[in-house]
Scaffold this motif. Structure first.
Motif, PDB file in Angstrom:
ATOM      1  N   GLN A 177       0.829  -1.205   0.000  1.00  0.00           N
ATOM      2  CA  GLN A 177       0.000   0.000   0.000  1.00  0.00           C
ATOM      3  C   GLN A 177       0.865   1.257   0.000  1.00  0.00           C
ATOM      4  O   GLN A 177       0.603   2.207  -0.751  1.00  0.00           O
ATOM      5  CB  GLN A 177      -0.923   0.003   1.216  1.00  0.00           C
ATOM      6  N   GLU A 178       1.904   1.276   0.820  1.00  0.00           N
ATOM      7  CA  GLU A 178       2.790   2.441   0.891  1.00  0.00           C
ATOM      8  C   GLU A 178       3.489   2.691  -0.445  1.00  0.00           C
ATOM      9  O   GLU A 178       3.602   3.843  -0.892  1.00  0.00           O
ATOM     10  CB  GLU A 178       3.834   2.243   1.996  1.00  0.00           C
ATOM     11  N   LEU A 179       3.967   1.628  -1.080  1.00  0.00           N
ATOM     12  CA  LEU A 179       4.645   1.782  -2.363  1.00  0.00           C
ATOM     13  C   LEU A 179       3.678   2.240  -3.453  1.00  0.00           C
ATOM     14  O   LEU A 179       4.024   3.081  -4.290  1.00  0.00           O
ATOM     15  CB  LEU A 179       5.318   0.465  -2.760  1.00  0.00           C
ATOM     16  N   SER A 180       2.475   1.714  -3.431  1.00  0.00           N
ATOM     17  CA  SER A 180       1.494   2.031  -4.468  1.00  0.00           C
ATOM     18  C   SER A 180       1.115   3.510  -4.460  1.00  0.00           C
ATOM     19  O   SER A 180       0.873   4.101  -5.517  1.00  0.00           O
ATOM     20  CB  SER A 180       0.241   1.174  -4.297  1.00  0.00           C
ATOM     21  N   VAL A 181       1.070   4.113  -3.277  1.00  0.00           N
ATOM     22  CA  VAL A 181       0.712   5.535  -3.199  1.00  0.00           C
ATOM     23  C   VAL A 181       1.930   6.438  -3.337  1.00  0.00           C
ATOM     24  O   VAL A 181       1.806   7.662  -3.290  1.00  0.00           O
ATOM     25  CB  VAL A 181      -0.026   5.858  -1.874  1.00  0.00           C
ATOM     26  N   SER A 182       3.116   5.823  -3.505  1.00  0.00           N
ATOM     27  CA  SER A 182       4.354   6.609  -3.601  1.00  0.00           C
ATOM     28  C   SER A 182       4.950   6.581  -5.000  1.00  0.00           C
ATOM     29  O   SER A 182       6.104   6.973  -5.197  1.00  0.00           O
ATOM     30  CB  SER A 182       5.379   6.090  -2.593  1.00  0.00           C
ATOM     31  N   GLY A 183       4.170   6.096  -5.983  1.00  0.00           N
ATOM     32  CA  GLY A 183       4.636   6.137  -7.351  1.00  0.00           C
ATOM     33  C   GLY A 183       5.236   4.855  -7.862  1.00  0.00           C
ATOM     34  O   GLY A 183       6.095   4.876  -8.748  1.00  0.00           O
ATOM     35  N   PHE A 184       4.775   3.709  -7.347  1.00  0.00           N
ATOM     36  CA  PHE A 184       5.286   2.407  -7.781  1.00  0.00           C
ATOM     37  C   PHE A 184       4.153   1.509  -8.274  1.00  0.00           C
ATOM     38  O   PHE A 184       3.034   1.565  -7.766  1.00  0.00           O
ATOM     39  CB  PHE A 184       6.002   1.690  -6.635  1.00  0.00           C
ATOM     40  N   GLU A 185       4.505   0.666  -9.225  1.00  0.00           N
ATOM     41  CA  GLU A 185       3.642  -0.438  -9.625  1.00  0.00           C
ATOM     42  C   GLU A 185       4.278  -1.724  -9.100  1.00  0.00           C
ATOM     43  O   GLU A 185       5.431  -2.028  -9.418  1.00  0.00           O
ATOM     44  CB  GLU A 185       3.532  -0.514 -11.144  1.00  0.00           C
ATOM     45  N   VAL A 186       3.555  -2.465  -8.297  1.00  0.00           N
ATOM     46  CA  VAL A 186       4.084  -3.707  -7.725  1.00  0.00           C
ATOM     47  C   VAL A 186       3.978  -4.811  -8.763  1.00  0.00           C
ATOM     48  O   VAL A 186       2.889  -5.143  -9.239  1.00  0.00           O
ATOM     49  CB  VAL A 186       3.334  -4.080  -6.427  1.00  0.00           C
ATOM     50  N   LEU A 187       5.127  -5.397  -9.111  1.00  0.00           N
ATOM     51  CA  LEU A 187       5.190  -6.431 -10.133  1.00  0.00           C
ATOM     52  C   LEU A 187       5.166  -7.838  -9.549  1.00  0.00           C
ATOM     53  O   LEU A 187       4.723  -8.783 -10.210  1.00  0.00           O
ATOM     54  CB  LEU A 187       6.468  -6.259 -10.970  1.00  0.00           C
ATOM     55  N   PHE A 188       5.667  -7.979  -8.329  1.00  0.00           N
ATOM     56  CA  PHE A 188       5.729  -9.301  -7.676  1.00  0.00           C
ATOM     57  C   PHE A 188       5.673  -9.094  -6.181  1.00  0.00           C
ATOM     58  O   PHE A 188       6.285  -8.163  -5.642  1.00  0.00           O
ATOM     59  CB  PHE A 188       7.022 -10.018  -8.064  1.00  0.00           C
ATOM     60  N   ARG A 189       4.947  -9.985  -5.498  1.00  0.00           N
ATOM     61  CA  ARG A 189       4.813  -9.881  -4.039  1.00  0.00           C
ATOM     62  C   ARG A 189       4.574 -11.259  -3.454  1.00  0.00           C
ATOM     63  O   ARG A 189       3.870 -12.093  -4.044  1.00  0.00           O
ATOM     64  CB  ARG A 189       3.651  -8.957  -3.667  1.00  0.00           C
ATOM     65  N   LYS A 190       5.163 -11.511  -2.278  1.00  0.00           N
ATOM     66  CA  LYS A 190       4.947 -12.785  -1.608  1.00  0.00           C
ATOM     67  C   LYS A 190       5.350 -12.653  -0.138  1.00  0.00           C
ATOM     68  O   LYS A 190       6.274 -11.913   0.201  1.00  0.00           O
ATOM     69  CB  LYS A 190       5.760 -13.891  -2.275  1.00  0.00           C
ATOM     70  N   GLU A 191       4.646 -13.411   0.715  1.00  0.00           N
ATOM     71  CA  GLU A 191       4.882 -13.362   2.158  1.00  0.00           C
ATOM     72  C   GLU A 191       4.808 -14.778   2.726  1.00  0.00           C
ATOM     73  O   GLU A 191       3.881 -15.528   2.418  1.00  0.00           O
ATOM     74  CB  GLU A 191       3.834 -12.472   2.823  1.00  0.00           C
ATOM     75  N   GLU A 192       5.778 -15.140   3.560  1.00  0.00           N
ATOM     76  CA  GLU A 192       5.817 -16.496   4.130  1.00  0.00           C
ATOM     77  C   GLU A 192       6.380 -16.484   5.545  1.00  0.00           C
ATOM     78  O   GLU A 192       7.003 -15.497   5.980  1.00  0.00           O
ATOM     79  CB  GLU A 192       6.634 -17.427   3.222  1.00  0.00           C
TER      80      GLU A 192
END
Length: 254
Positions: A177-192
């Protein structure tokens, strides 16, 4: 004193071994601590991205252990490190390779120009999304692997210590969320949540000395009884397990 107690005290004494940088080989290479694997490889992702980069920044380089292994480097490469004990270690390792290491005081005020980099790597380092965007060129890539706020809280619970509540909400969704509102497009994400396993009490104490922010109020003297109880668990089951918390994000500056 029985042999059980002798082993316990010997392990505590050995844990006083001097530690420098982020080199956990003293306990990991000897098999005294093992970390469960994630389904991604930050190293493989970073290596692939580096091949097409012209200007690279490694944020929070630690003692330079990881970055030094990415050689050969792009034409321009810098590193930052904000933890004072690591600075001389990082400089000794990286400067002969042509990497200038910068220190800084605030995540929101890095010593670099606007649009200076086309690849920024960040492994387990805090950051300001807006500041990362400022120094990253349009279409540049930000790759970060983070330690989540629930990381190894089983250690704190076993020692009767509270976790650091300031970071317990730090997770994949918050970061995206922070990156998305700061001018980024998230290309890959994962959490484990892979397992972190300790095979002797000395390895656990050594680990806590290396990352004192995990349990800031920990001391061998004050928590000797709790350590002894963990030691008993290790003696009876063979290990002491806690859960890590990690997530990875690859984002493009837009």
């Amino acid at each position: 004193m029985n042999e059980f107690d002798k082993d316990f005290l010997s392990d505590l004494e050995e844990a006083e071994t001097k530690f420098s940088g982020w080199d956990f080989s003293f306990i990991s290479d000897t098999g005294r601590m093992r970390s469960g694997l994630t389904s991604w490889s930050y190293g493989s992702m970073a290596t692939s991205l580096k091949r097409n980069a012209e200007a690279l920044l490694d944020m929070g380089t630690g003692g330079g252990e990881f970055l030094s292994k990415l050689s050969p480097f792009p034409e321009t490469v810098f590193a930052t490190e904000g933890y004072e004990p690591n600075l001389p270690i990082a400089k000794e390792k990286l400067e002969p390779l042509g990497v200038e290491v910068f220190t800084f005081e605030e995540d929101s005020d890095l010593p670099f120009d606007d649009n200076q980099f086309d690849l920024i790597l960040n492994q387990h380092e805090s950051y300001s999304p807006m500041e990362v965007r400022r120094i990253l060129r349009k279409d540049g890539i930000f790759l970060t692997q983070q330690v989540g706020g629930l990381y190894c809280l089983g250690i704190n619970a076993a020692l009767g210590l509270s976790g650091n509540t300031e970071y317990q909400e730090w997770n994949l969704d918050t970061s995206v969320q922070e990156l998305s509102v700061s001018g980024f497009e998230v290309l890959f994400r994962k959490e484990e949540f892979p397992v972190q396993r300790f095979f002797d009490i000395g390895a656990l104490v050594y680990y806590l000395k290396a990352i004192p922010w995990q349990a800031p109020d920990f001391s061998i003297h004050e928590h000797k009884q709790m350590l002894y109880e963990i030691h008993q668990t290790i003696q009876s089951t063979g290990f002491f397990d806690v859960k890590q918390h990690r997530f990875v994000i690859k984002a493009r500056a837009i």
